[in-house]
Design an enzyme around this catalytic site. Structure first.
Site, PDB file in Angstrom:
ATOM      1  N   ASP A 135       0.714  32.236  -3.883  1.00 44.38           N
ATOM      2  CA  ASP A 135      -0.067  33.154  -3.045  1.00 44.38           C
ATOM      3  C   ASP A 135      -1.384  33.495  -3.739  1.00 44.38           C
ATOM      4  O   ASP A 135      -1.502  33.390  -4.964  1.00 44.38           O
ATOM      5  CB  ASP A 135       0.706  34.467  -2.827  1.00 44.38           C
ATOM      6  CG  ASP A 135       1.859  34.309  -1.833  1.00 44.38           C
ATOM      7  OD1 ASP A 135       1.949  33.278  -1.147  1.00 44.38           O
ATOM      8  OD2 ASP A 135       2.665  35.254  -1.746  1.00 44.38           O
ATOM      9  N   ARG A 186      -2.786  26.739   2.063  1.00 43.21           N
ATOM     10  CA  ARG A 186      -2.555  27.685   3.164  1.00 43.21           C
ATOM     11  C   ARG A 186      -3.882  28.427   3.358  1.00 43.21           C
ATOM     12  O   ARG A 186      -4.454  28.933   2.385  1.00 43.21           O
ATOM     13  CB  ARG A 186      -1.466  28.683   2.805  1.00 43.21           C
ATOM     14  CG  ARG A 186      -1.342  29.818   3.845  1.00 43.21           C
ATOM     15  CD  ARG A 186      -0.610  31.036   3.276  1.00 43.21           C
ATOM     16  NE  ARG A 186       0.775  30.771   2.979  1.00 43.21           N
ATOM     17  CZ  ARG A 186       1.461  31.424   2.036  1.00 43.21           C
ATOM     18  NH1 ARG A 186       0.861  32.356   1.298  1.00 43.21           N
ATOM     19  NH2 ARG A 186       2.725  31.143   1.815  1.00 43.21           N
TER      20      ARG A 186
END
Ligand SMILES: Cc1cc2nc3c(=O)[nH]c(=O)nc-3n(C[C@H](O)[C@H](O)[C@H](O)COP(=O)(O)OP(=O)(O)OC[C@H]3O[C@@H](n4cnc5c(N)ncnc54)[C@H](O)[C@@H]3O)c2cc1C
Length: 309
Positions: A135, A186
């Site tokens: 992340d 992402r």
């Protein structure tokens, strides 16, 4: 975003890291409705939710919540938890991978420590044929996070990927270089409070940036996750992919647990790849506050629950 929403968001994100508020919220969390966004406090509960999602044709990425770790032992505990999680996904044959935060692995202590912890997890993922998403947190961590993903990828760990935030002015250059390296990304709008010198303050600029990044990635053919709940961006992505003849297995949509669930289900029914981000664990408070900050209506939902309880 109008000025009142921006003010609300700034105020909420500013209090996100107050330990006293965290202690209070953790005590009353479930009553406040935190369980709408968190899939439980244990891995067993979260894995049940993943199995349920898989039954609806939706893949998952599991996040064992935790961040801003300042003790090496806690980073080590998180590393072990992720190793166990990969084993559980593999043994139960779930359609899932994992997402982790670099500051949970010790990035705020020492970059080398985080790199070593994350390397162990990604190696275990590789052994089991499972992907590990790193992340992206706030800008003090951006360079180091990209550096460590590139390093692991260069070591032959192709099962690692990064996240790029469209609100950052630097992101186009990052997407270009990470795409050249063939790294799975992402793409998100971005969830933290950042200064205007680094991030676009206007949502229209963020949306335009996200479209630009999606276009770059879909044209490149390198696998990409488009992580948003924004109808306009999702429709635009489907339309763009169709127009350019990009197969629907070259990208996936990702959304958060408990947010726009019917949309997740309908995209899956239409044949798109959909992955739900499933967070769990005791340390859910900062994640929860970011979800409240994204949408003022969520705070009313929480206050209503609190008054009822
Ligand atoms: C799978 C996934 C992974 C992510 N990983 C990261 C990361 O690593 N780093 C990072 O900075 N950010 C991450 N984010 C968060 C992201 O940056 C945004 O803050 C978040 O997705 C909200 O933006 P949006 O694209 O949905 O668009 P928005 O314009 O914010 O929202 C579009 C619509 O979605 C719905 N919606 C959005 N948020 C909420 C909410 N909280 N509650 C209820 N409804 C909502 C509303 O209907 C809203 O109108 C991630 C998001 C997803 C989906």
């Amino acid at each position: 975003m109008d000025w009142s929403t921006r003010l609300f968001r700034t105020a909420l994100l500013a209090v996100a890291n107050r330990p006293s508020l965290e202690a209070w919220a953790v005590k009353y969390g479930p009553k406040l409705g935190a369980d709408r966004f968190i899939a439980g406090t244990t891995a067993a509960e979260a894995l049940e939710q993943v199995a349920r999602l898989n039954g609806q044709g939706i893949a998952a990425t599991l996040d064992y919540l935790g961040e801003s770790v300042l003790e090496p032992d806690r980073a080590e505990e998180s590393r072990q938890a992720y190793i166990g999680l990969l084993a559980a996904i593999d043994e139960r044959r779930l359609d899932a991978n994992v997402s982790l935060k670099p500051s949970q692995m010790g990035l705020a202590i020492r970059e080398e420590l985080a790199l070593n912890n994350i390397r162990c997890i990604v190696q275990e993922g590789k052994r089991r044929g499972l992907f590990v998403r790193i992340d992206m947190e706030n800008t003090p961590y951006t360079d180091a996070t990209i550096r460590l993903v590139r390093q692991l990828h260069a070591e032959g760990l192709a099962n690692v990927g990064a996240v790029i935030q469209a609100y950052l002015r630097r992101s186009e250059a990052d997407v270009m270089s990470l795409t050249e390296a063939g790294i799975n990304l992402r793409l998100v709008k971005g969830a933290y409070k950042e200064p205007a010198a680094l991030a676009y303050p206007a949502m229209s600029d963020v949306n335009e940036s996200l479209r630009r990044l999606i276009r770059m990635r879909l044209d490149s053919g390198v696998y990409t996750a488009v992580a948003t709940h924004d109808d306009a961006i999702i429709d635009w992505t489907c339309e763009y992919a169709k127009r350019r003849g990009i197969a629907s297995d070259r990208f996936e949509f990702q959304m958060l647990y408990g947010i726009r669930t019917p949309l997740q289900q309908s995209l899956a029914r239409l044949g798109y790849r959909v992955r739900c981000y499933v967070p769990f664990g005791e340390r859910w408070y900062p994640y929860f506050v970011r979800r409240l900050a994204e949408r003022p209506a969520n705070l009313w939902f929480v206050l209503k629950n609190g008054m009822r309880g």
